[in-house]
Every structure is written in structure tokens, then in C-alpha cells.
Scaffold this motif. Structure first.
Motif, mmCIF file in Angstrom:
data_model
loop_
_atom_site.group_PDB
_atom_site.id
_atom_site.type_symbol
_atom_site.label_atom_id
_atom_site.label_comp_id
_atom_site.label_asym_id
_atom_site.label_seq_id
_atom_site.Cartn_x
_atom_site.Cartn_y
_atom_site.Cartn_z
ATOM 1 N N ARG A 1 48.646 43.740 35.724
ATOM 2 C CA ARG A 1 47.186 43.726 35.688
ATOM 3 C C ARG A 1 46.723 42.605 34.782
ATOM 4 N NH1 ARG A 1 44.545 46.938 31.482
ATOM 5 N NH2 ARG A 1 43.023 47.592 33.075
ATOM 6 N N ASP A 2 45.571 42.001 35.097
ATOM 7 C CA ASP A 2 45.035 40.883 34.323
ATOM 8 C C ASP A 2 44.073 41.422 33.279
ATOM 9 O OD1 ASP A 2 43.160 37.829 35.086
ATOM 10 O OD2 ASP A 2 44.437 38.372 33.388
ATOM 11 N N SER A 3 44.595 42.269 32.387
ATOM 12 C CA SER A 3 43.812 42.876 31.324
ATOM 13 C C SER A 3 44.780 43.476 30.316
ATOM 14 C CB SER A 3 42.842 43.924 31.891
ATOM 15 O OG SER A 3 41.913 44.334 30.904
ATOM 16 N N GLY A 4 44.288 44.364 29.444
ATOM 17 C CA GLY A 4 45.082 44.880 28.344
ATOM 18 C C GLY A 4 46.055 45.976 28.729
ATOM 19 N N LEU A 5 46.836 46.426 27.723
ATOM 20 C CA LEU A 5 47.814 47.500 27.927
ATOM 21 C C LEU A 5 47.146 48.735 28.516
ATOM 22 C CD1 LEU A 5 49.891 47.360 24.614
ATOM 23 C CD2 LEU A 5 50.633 46.623 26.885
ATOM 24 N N ASN A 6 47.845 49.379 29.464
ATOM 25 C CA ASN A 6 47.308 50.557 30.120
ATOM 26 C C ASN A 6 48.458 51.389 30.668
ATOM 27 O OD1 ASN A 6 45.844 52.331 32.084
ATOM 28 N ND2 ASN A 6 44.120 51.043 31.424
ATOM 29 N N ALA A 7 48.370 52.713 30.509
ATOM 30 C CA ALA A 7 49.414 53.618 30.975
ATOM 31 C C ALA A 7 49.074 54.293 32.299
ATOM 32 C CB ALA A 7 49.696 54.687 29.913
ATOM 33 N N THR B 1 49.317 41.860 31.561
ATOM 34 C CA THR B 1 50.036 43.062 31.178
ATOM 35 C C THR B 1 51.019 43.412 32.290
ATOM 36 O OG1 THR B 1 48.287 43.976 29.790
ATOM 37 C CG2 THR B 1 49.851 45.538 30.730
ATOM 38 N N MET B 2 52.281 43.631 31.917
ATOM 39 C CA MET B 2 53.316 44.033 32.856
ATOM 40 C C MET B 2 53.771 45.442 32.506
ATOM 41 S SD MET B 2 53.474 41.316 34.700
ATOM 42 C CE MET B 2 54.875 41.806 35.715
ATOM 43 N N GLY B 3 53.848 46.304 33.502
ATOM 44 C CA GLY B 3 54.238 47.686 33.286
ATOM 45 C C GLY B 3 55.417 48.096 34.140
ATOM 46 N N TRP C 1 50.941 41.388 24.646
ATOM 47 C CA TRP C 1 51.387 40.874 23.360
ATOM 48 C C TRP C 1 51.953 42.008 22.492
ATOM 49 C CZ3 TRP C 1 46.462 39.285 25.186
ATOM 50 C CH2 TRP C 1 46.453 37.996 25.719
ATOM 51 N N LEU C 2 51.447 43.211 22.691
ATOM 52 C CA LEU C 2 52.004 44.405 22.084
ATOM 53 C C LEU C 2 52.739 45.209 23.155
ATOM 54 C CD1 LEU C 2 49.050 45.480 19.779
ATOM 55 C CD2 LEU C 2 51.055 44.114 19.190
ATOM 56 N N VAL D 1 61.004 58.035 26.840
ATOM 57 C CA VAL D 1 61.974 56.939 26.823
ATOM 58 C C VAL D 1 62.013 56.207 25.494
ATOM 59 C CG1 VAL D 1 61.639 56.643 29.301
ATOM 60 C CG2 VAL D 1 60.437 55.132 27.702
ATOM 61 N N LYS D 2 61.137 56.542 24.567
ATOM 62 C CA LYS D 2 61.059 55.853 23.285
ATOM 63 C C LYS D 2 62.383 55.991 22.537
ATOM 64 C CE LYS D 2 57.027 56.054 21.705
ATOM 65 N NZ LYS D 2 55.748 56.548 21.116
ATOM 66 N N GLY D 3 62.895 54.873 22.046
ATOM 67 C CA GLY D 3 64.168 54.857 21.353
ATOM 68 C C GLY D 3 65.357 54.613 22.252
ATOM 69 N N ARG D 4 65.190 54.736 23.567
ATOM 70 C CA ARG D 4 66.269 54.500 24.520
ATOM 71 C C ARG D 4 66.028 53.261 25.386
ATOM 72 N NH1 ARG D 4 67.208 58.019 28.522
ATOM 73 N NH2 ARG D 4 65.027 58.750 28.596
ATOM 74 N N PHE D 5 64.769 53.014 25.760
ATOM 75 C CA PHE D 5 64.425 51.897 26.639
ATOM 76 C C PHE D 5 63.734 50.802 25.834
ATOM 77 C CE2 PHE D 5 63.854 54.384 30.906
ATOM 78 C CZ PHE D 5 65.100 54.955 30.728
ATOM 79 N N THR D 6 63.923 49.545 26.248
ATOM 80 C CA THR D 6 63.277 48.409 25.623
ATOM 81 C C THR D 6 62.697 47.501 26.695
ATOM 82 O OG1 THR D 6 64.826 48.454 23.751
ATOM 83 C CG2 THR D 6 63.540 46.447 24.075
ATOM 84 N N ILE D 7 61.393 47.220 26.612
ATOM 85 C CA ILE D 7 60.753 46.289 27.523
ATOM 86 C C ILE D 7 60.638 44.933 26.828
ATOM 87 C CG2 ILE D 7 58.406 46.919 26.816
ATOM 88 C CD1 ILE D 7 57.548 46.499 29.748
ATOM 89 N N SER D 8 60.850 43.859 27.581
ATOM 90 C CA SER D 8 60.744 42.514 27.043
ATOM 91 C C SER D 8 60.334 41.559 28.151
ATOM 92 C CB SER D 8 62.062 42.060 26.402
ATOM 93 O OG SER D 8 63.102 42.019 27.362
#
Length: 120
Positions: free
Chosen positions: A96-102, A33-35, A53-54, A61-68
């Protein structure tokens, strides 16, 4: 260990765009996971976006920023459009070597940051 180097920050006028890059090396070869996080002077570190993966975004920032990500280049990007002065901050890449996290304290690996300044 995982090493992260951010680039692409700079000065831009309100309404403009920037693309940040995070080059990664080391690790186990798994899909981390990259944040992206940001921190303005005197403020708490704030979640911006994350991808495994998600994808997850902060509401601000939703609608203005895009992570890829480009796995072949071991690089993660943050495309920032319609910037405003409230986006001014030091932007950090984290892993982190695990799932999505904020939560920033769940990410053990961090870059040094790249400065984004948006003028009005």
C-alpha cells in the motif's frame, strides 16, 4: 500498477526455518508499506508483519519471524524460525502507498501466494 511475486514456501518440520521473498515491480518509486498475511483453509486472512520505515508484527509470530527489505533489489523478505504446525498457511505479500497497517482490506496490491506447510 504494483506487481508482487512471492517465493520460498515449502514443506518443513516443526522447529525448522524458511525464508519467503516478495519481488515487487511497478509503482511510483515511493517507499511503500509492504505486508505479509497468511490464510489457512476455512480461516480468515491473518496479518503477520509489515514494514515501511518502522516494523510491526502479529503477537503470534513476534520473536520468531523477521521482516526485512532490500530496496535496491525491490524485494521484501520474511524470515521464519521455530516454525510450528499452526504456521501452516498460504502466505501472501501485499503493498500500500501509505503507512503501516494490519488490516488486509487497506492493501490494494497482492501477490498470488506461496504455500508453507509445517509437519509435526
Amino acid at each position: 500498477q504494483v506487481r508482487l511475486v512471492e517465493s520460498g514456501g515449502g514443506l518443513v518440520q516443526a522447529g525448522g526455518s524458511l525464508r519467503l521473498s516478495c519481488a515487487a515491480s511497478g509503482g511510483t518509486g515511493r517507499t511503500y508499506t509492504m505486508g505479509w498475511f497468511r490464510q489457512a483453509p476455512g480461516m480468515e486472512r491473518e496479518f503477520v508483519a509489515a514494514i515501511r520505515w518502522l516494523i510491526s508484527y502479529a503477537d503470534s509470530v513476534k520473536g520468531r519471524f523477521t521482516i526485512s527489505r532490500d530496496s535496491a533489489k525491490n524485494t521484501v523478505y520474511l524470515q521464519m524460525n521455530d516454525l510450528n504446525p499452526e504456521d501452516t498457511a498460504l502466505y501472501f505479500c501485499a503493498a500500500r502507498d501509505s503507512g503501516l497497517n494490519a488490516n488486509s482490506n487497506e492493501y490494494p496490491y497482492w501477490g498470488q501466494g506461496t504455500q508453507v506447510t509445517v509437519s509435526s
